[in-house]
Design a protein around this motif. Sequence first.
Motif, short mmCIF file in Angstrom:
data_model
loop_
_atom_site.label_atom_id
_atom_site.label_comp_id
_atom_site.label_asym_id
_atom_site.label_seq_id
_atom_site.Cartn_x
_atom_site.Cartn_y
_atom_site.Cartn_z
N UNK A 41 -20.07 -3.29 12.69
CA UNK A 41 -18.99 -2.42 13.12
C UNK A 41 -17.59 -2.80 12.68
N UNK A 42 -17.45 -3.79 11.82
CA UNK A 42 -16.11 -4.18 11.37
C UNK A 42 -15.49 -3.08 10.51
N UNK A 43 -14.18 -3.02 10.51
CA UNK A 43 -13.46 -1.97 9.78
C UNK A 43 -13.79 -1.94 8.30
N UNK A 44 -14.01 -3.09 7.70
CA UNK A 44 -14.25 -3.17 6.26
C UNK A 44 -15.72 -2.99 5.87
N UNK A 45 -16.61 -2.95 6.84
CA UNK A 45 -18.05 -2.95 6.54
C UNK A 45 -18.51 -1.75 5.71
N UNK A 46 -18.04 -0.56 6.03
CA UNK A 46 -18.47 0.62 5.29
C UNK A 46 -18.02 0.55 3.83
N UNK A 47 -16.81 0.11 3.60
CA UNK A 47 -16.31 -0.04 2.23
C UNK A 47 -17.13 -1.07 1.45
N UNK A 48 -17.43 -2.18 2.08
CA UNK A 48 -18.25 -3.23 1.45
C UNK A 48 -19.63 -2.69 1.14
N UNK A 49 -20.25 -2.03 2.12
CA UNK A 49 -21.59 -1.47 1.92
C UNK A 49 -21.61 -0.47 0.77
N UNK A 50 -20.63 0.43 0.73
CA UNK A 50 -20.60 1.43 -0.33
C UNK A 50 -20.40 0.81 -1.71
N UNK A 51 -19.60 -0.22 -1.80
CA UNK A 51 -19.40 -0.90 -3.07
C UNK A 51 -20.70 -1.57 -3.53
N UNK A 52 -21.40 -2.21 -2.61
CA UNK A 52 -22.69 -2.82 -2.96
C UNK A 52 -23.70 -1.76 -3.39
N UNK A 53 -23.77 -0.65 -2.65
CA UNK A 53 -24.69 0.43 -3.01
C UNK A 53 -24.39 0.95 -4.41
N UNK A 54 -23.13 1.25 -4.69
CA UNK A 54 -22.76 1.78 -6.00
C UNK A 54 -23.06 0.81 -7.13
N UNK A 55 -22.93 -0.47 -6.86
CA UNK A 55 -23.25 -1.48 -7.87
C UNK A 55 -24.76 -1.57 -8.09
N UNK A 56 -25.51 -1.60 -7.02
CA UNK A 56 -26.95 -1.82 -7.11
C UNK A 56 -27.69 -0.62 -7.69
#
Length: 73
Positions: free
Chosen positions: A50-65
């Motif tokens: 639930x951290x504020x930055x989690x969604x941005x981090x997750x989306x960056x990882x998804x787009x990379x992978x």
Amino acid sequence: MINEEILREYDIRGVYGKSLSTKDLIHIGESIASLINGYNSKKLIIGHDGRNSSLEIKNLLINTIINFGIDII
């Protein structure tokens, strides 16, 4: 090269935007994708907390992978 200060024995710990950068996340995503490409299944589940930055981090990882042909569930 990834910031070695964020690497732990069993996880990665850092503050996004400080010790954990966008470049670090891209490198982590590429490394994960390379490992998964060595297995028969090309699927990965990615979650976040639930951290504020989690969604941005997750989306960056998804787009990379997904650039490596891996399906994200």
